[in-house]
Design a protein around this motif. Structure first.
Motif, PDB file in Angstrom:
ATOM      1  N   ALA B  22      96.681   3.723   5.882  1.00 12.06           N
ATOM      2  CA  ALA B  22      96.056   3.466   7.280  1.00 12.06           C
ATOM      3  C   ALA B  22      95.407   4.801   7.750  1.00 12.06           C
ATOM      4  CB  ALA B  22      96.896   2.890   8.314  1.00 12.06           C
ATOM      5  N   VAL B  23      94.496   4.695   8.360  1.00 12.52           N
ATOM      6  CA  VAL B  23      93.741   6.026   8.909  1.00 12.52           C
ATOM      7  C   VAL B  23      93.436   5.865  10.467  1.00 12.52           C
ATOM      8  CG1 VAL B  23      91.575   7.156   8.981  1.00 12.52           C
ATOM      9  CG2 VAL B  23      92.655   6.483   6.654  1.00 12.52           C
ATOM     10  N   ASP B  24      93.603   6.727  11.202  1.00 11.92           N
ATOM     11  CA  ASP B  24      93.319   6.679  12.472  1.00 11.92           C
ATOM     12  C   ASP B  24      92.157   7.701  12.525  1.00 11.92           C
ATOM     13  OD1 ASP B  24      95.266   5.445  13.498  1.00 11.92           O
ATOM     14  OD2 ASP B  24      96.655   7.354  14.076  1.00 11.92           O
ATOM     15  N   VAL B  25      91.147   7.225  13.438  1.00 15.93           N
ATOM     16  CA  VAL B  25      89.738   7.587  13.553  1.00 15.93           C
ATOM     17  C   VAL B  25      89.805   7.985  14.952  1.00 15.93           C
ATOM     18  CG1 VAL B  25      87.173   7.371  13.649  1.00 15.93           C
ATOM     19  CG2 VAL B  25      88.751   6.535  11.737  1.00 15.93           C
ATOM     20  N   SER B  26      89.309   9.128  15.399  1.00 19.22           N
ATOM     21  CA  SER B  26      89.013   9.566  16.784  1.00 19.22           C
ATOM     22  C   SER B  26      87.786   8.737  17.285  1.00 19.22           C
ATOM     23  CB  SER B  26      88.901  11.054  16.753  1.00 19.22           C
ATOM     24  OG  SER B  26      88.711  11.512  18.460  1.00 19.22           O
ATOM     25  N   THR B  78      98.520   3.367  18.721  1.00 22.02           N
ATOM     26  CA  THR B  78      97.928   4.948  18.804  1.00 22.02           C
ATOM     27  C   THR B  78      96.835   4.849  19.543  1.00 22.02           C
ATOM     28  OG1 THR B  78      96.857   4.437  16.710  1.00 22.02           O
ATOM     29  CG2 THR B  78      99.022   5.246  16.535  1.00 22.02           C
ATOM     30  N   ARG B  79      96.407   3.869  20.165  1.00 19.77           N
ATOM     31  CA  ARG B  79      95.144   3.820  21.067  1.00 19.77           C
ATOM     32  C   ARG B  79      95.047   4.453  22.323  1.00 19.77           C
ATOM     33  NH1 ARG B  79      92.597  -0.763  22.245  1.00 19.77           N
ATOM     34  NH2 ARG B  79      90.595   0.083  21.988  1.00 19.77           N
ATOM     35  N   GLY B  80      96.243   5.121  22.838  1.00 19.14           N
ATOM     36  CA  GLY B  80      96.277   5.719  24.108  1.00 19.14           C
ATOM     37  C   GLY B  80      95.312   7.033  24.027  1.00 19.14           C
ATOM     38  N   ALA B  81      94.822   7.249  25.485  1.00 17.90           N
ATOM     39  CA  ALA B  81      93.767   8.211  25.569  1.00 17.90           C
ATOM     40  C   ALA B  81      94.422   9.666  25.412  1.00 17.90           C
ATOM     41  CB  ALA B  81      93.307   8.248  26.894  1.00 17.90           C
ATOM     42  N   THR B  82      93.614  10.346  24.538  1.00 12.43           N
ATOM     43  CA  THR B  82      94.226  11.791  24.432  1.00 12.43           C
ATOM     44  C   THR B  82      93.484  12.730  25.234  1.00 12.43           C
ATOM     45  OG1 THR B  82      92.579  12.022  22.525  1.00 12.43           O
ATOM     46  CG2 THR B  82      94.893  11.539  22.034  1.00 12.43           C
ATOM     47  N   TYR B 167      89.948   8.841  22.398  1.00 12.02           N
ATOM     48  CA  TYR B 167      91.566   7.848  21.869  1.00 12.02           C
ATOM     49  C   TYR B 167      91.257   7.754  20.203  1.00 12.02           C
ATOM     50  CZ  TYR B 167      88.450   3.905  21.874  1.00 12.02           C
ATOM     51  OH  TYR B 167      87.365   3.020  21.588  1.00 12.02           O
ATOM     52  N   SER B 168      92.205   7.531  19.768  1.00 17.63           N
ATOM     53  CA  SER B 168      92.426   7.226  18.309  1.00 17.63           C
ATOM     54  C   SER B 168      92.439   5.639  18.192  1.00 17.63           C
ATOM     55  CB  SER B 168      93.806   7.931  17.431  1.00 17.63           C
ATOM     56  OG  SER B 168      93.442   9.253  17.639  1.00 17.63           O
ATOM     57  N   GLU B 169      91.830   5.160  17.035  1.00 20.32           N
ATOM     58  CA  GLU B 169      91.728   4.000  16.617  1.00 20.32           C
ATOM     59  C   GLU B 169      92.419   3.702  15.137  1.00 20.32           C
ATOM     60  OE1 GLU B 169      89.189  -0.222  17.039  1.00 20.32           O
ATOM     61  OE2 GLU B 169      88.212   1.721  17.010  1.00 20.32           O
ATOM     62  N   ASN B 170      92.971   2.970  14.798  1.00 15.81           N
ATOM     63  CA  ASN B 170      93.573   2.577  13.244  1.00 15.81           C
ATOM     64  C   ASN B 170      92.649   1.809  12.951  1.00 15.81           C
ATOM     65  OD1 ASN B 170      94.989   1.547  11.216  1.00 15.81           O
ATOM     66  ND2 ASN B 170      96.754   2.156  12.048  1.00 15.81           N
ATOM     67  N   VAL B 171      91.871   2.233  11.843  1.00 22.12           N
ATOM     68  CA  VAL B 171      90.991   1.547  11.086  1.00 22.12           C
ATOM     69  C   VAL B 171      91.485   0.991   9.720  1.00 22.12           C
ATOM     70  CG1 VAL B 171      89.038   2.550  12.455  1.00 22.12           C
ATOM     71  CG2 VAL B 171      89.973   3.864  10.140  1.00 22.12           C
ATOM     72  N   GLY B 172      92.653   1.067   9.621  1.00 21.94           N
ATOM     73  CA  GLY B 172      93.153   0.632   8.070  1.00 21.94           C
ATOM     74  C   GLY B 172      92.890   1.656   7.196  1.00 21.94           C
TER      75      GLY B 172
END
Lengths: 187, 173
Positions: B22-26, B78-82, B167-172
């Motif tokens: 799974a990949v997290d995209v900013s 992992t979607r909390g704001a950075t 934030y980061s979003e998990n895009v699978g």
């Protein structure tokens, strides 16, 4: 055709083997793999490994879903009170920086009066502010909960020159009044 | 032998697809303040002009404006704001100071607990600036800011233009 047959068998075998091996090593999610590795390397007892519970609201939300935090209002109140008591004790143990404490208490007192007007001339009861060297504790009481919410939000929004960050607690008293307690960390 | 390259590609594709994780995209969400913020008190609302490009205090005394973002408090999310930001500007003829604070907290019935991170910015006449927050500045040092709100004190002629959230979003996989 005969020359290709042995090669095709080898490739077919490689395909199946690769698929099976690949499944075996990657079927668990990354976090599960990480925990396996970590438990092999880390020999600390679980009780000692546990992080201390979060004390600040932002950190509590970061680790615990909101419905869980507020599932039991009695428990939430008790937890909030315990955290406030802990923060007060920690603040009492700080040495005193007289120059900073006096100047900051004066600035906060002026700000408290100013935002009381901005919040609609609310009456601030039992106001007190005590600063030491790293933290200020501010207490106040209000006849209505809404007044407590407005006043404390206005005060903290305007407290950038004094505080790097702050923790706010509001507790409803049995007589309907609300008590505000703030711990502000020196900028 | 001409079948070799396609077969190799097939083998590598299967192995690659299976090992992909799974990949997290900013992500960066930007929104005009008019869609995200509002005055705290009815009296403040009278002075506030809600225009498409920003909220302006057209009154003669400071007012308070609050903005609230979407959040995700699910465990392990992992979607909390950075990074959270607001852009403010000064439409007046004298310098102003805009006070804002990041708020992250909870409230239910008789229980209120919130973490505040106040900041101030000086803005000269006819210019603008950003106020930004990152998790390391927040008391308790959370990894991300999961349910952010911001409160700003707008002096006369100050405008809250727009807001930003990273934030980061998990895009699978």
């Amino acid at each position: 055709m005969r020359g290709i047959m042995p090669f095709a068998i080898v490739v077919a075998f490689a395909l199946v083997a690769g698929f099976v091996i690949g499944r075996g090593t990657n079927s668990a999610p990354p976090s599960a793999n990480a925990s396996v590795v970590s438990s092999r390397e880390d020999t600390t007892p679980p009780s000692a490994r546990q992080a201390p519970p979060a004390r600040h609201a932002a950190a509590m939300i970061a680790t615990t879903p909101m419905p869980t935090l507020l599932a039991d209002s009695m428990e939430a109140s008790a937890r909030q009170r315990a955290i406030a008591v802990e923060m007060a004790a920690k603040q009492r143990d700080e040495p005193i920086d007289a120059a900073w404490a006096t100047a900051t208490e004066k600035a906060l007192s002026d700000l408290a009066a100013e935002v009381a007007v901005a919040a609609g001339d609310v009456e601030v009861l039992d106001y007190e502010a005590e600063c030491r060297s790293a933290t200020c504790r501010i207490g106040a009481r209000f006849a209505e909960d809404g007044e407590a919410q407005d006043w404390s939000n206005f005060l903290l929004t305007s407290s950038g020159p004094q505080f790097a960050n702050a923790e706010l607690f509001i507790e409803r008293n049995p007589d309907g009044s609300s008590r505000v307690l703030i711990f502000g960390s020196r900028r | 032998m001409s079948r070799l390259p396609p077969l190799c590609i097939a083998i590598m594709s299967i192995l690659w697809a299976d090992s992909a994780q799974a990949v997290d995209v900013s992500r960066y969400d930007q929104q005009s303040a008019v869609g995200l913020c509002q005055a705290q008190l009815p009296a403040h609302r009278d002075s506030l002009r809600a225009r498409p490009l920003g909220l302006t205090n057209d009154g003669t005394t400071p007012i308070f404006v609050n903005c609230g973002w979407q959040g995700d408090d699910a465990a392990g999310s992992t979607r909390g704001a950075t990074r959270i930001s607001v852009n403010v500007s000064n439409g007046g003829t004298t310098p102003i100071v805009v006070n804002c604070t990041l708020i992250s907290g909870f409230q239910s019935g008789f229980v209120t607990q919130a973490t505040y991170t106040p900041k101030a910015i000086g803005v000269t006449a006819g210019s603008g600036g950003f106020i930004e927050w990152v998790p390391a500045e927040v008391a308790g040092a959370p990894a991300t800011i999961k349910l952010p709100s911001v409160s700003c004190q707008l002096p006369p002629k100050a405008t809250l233009q727009y807001t930003g959230k990273v934030y980061s979003e998990n895009v699978g996989s």
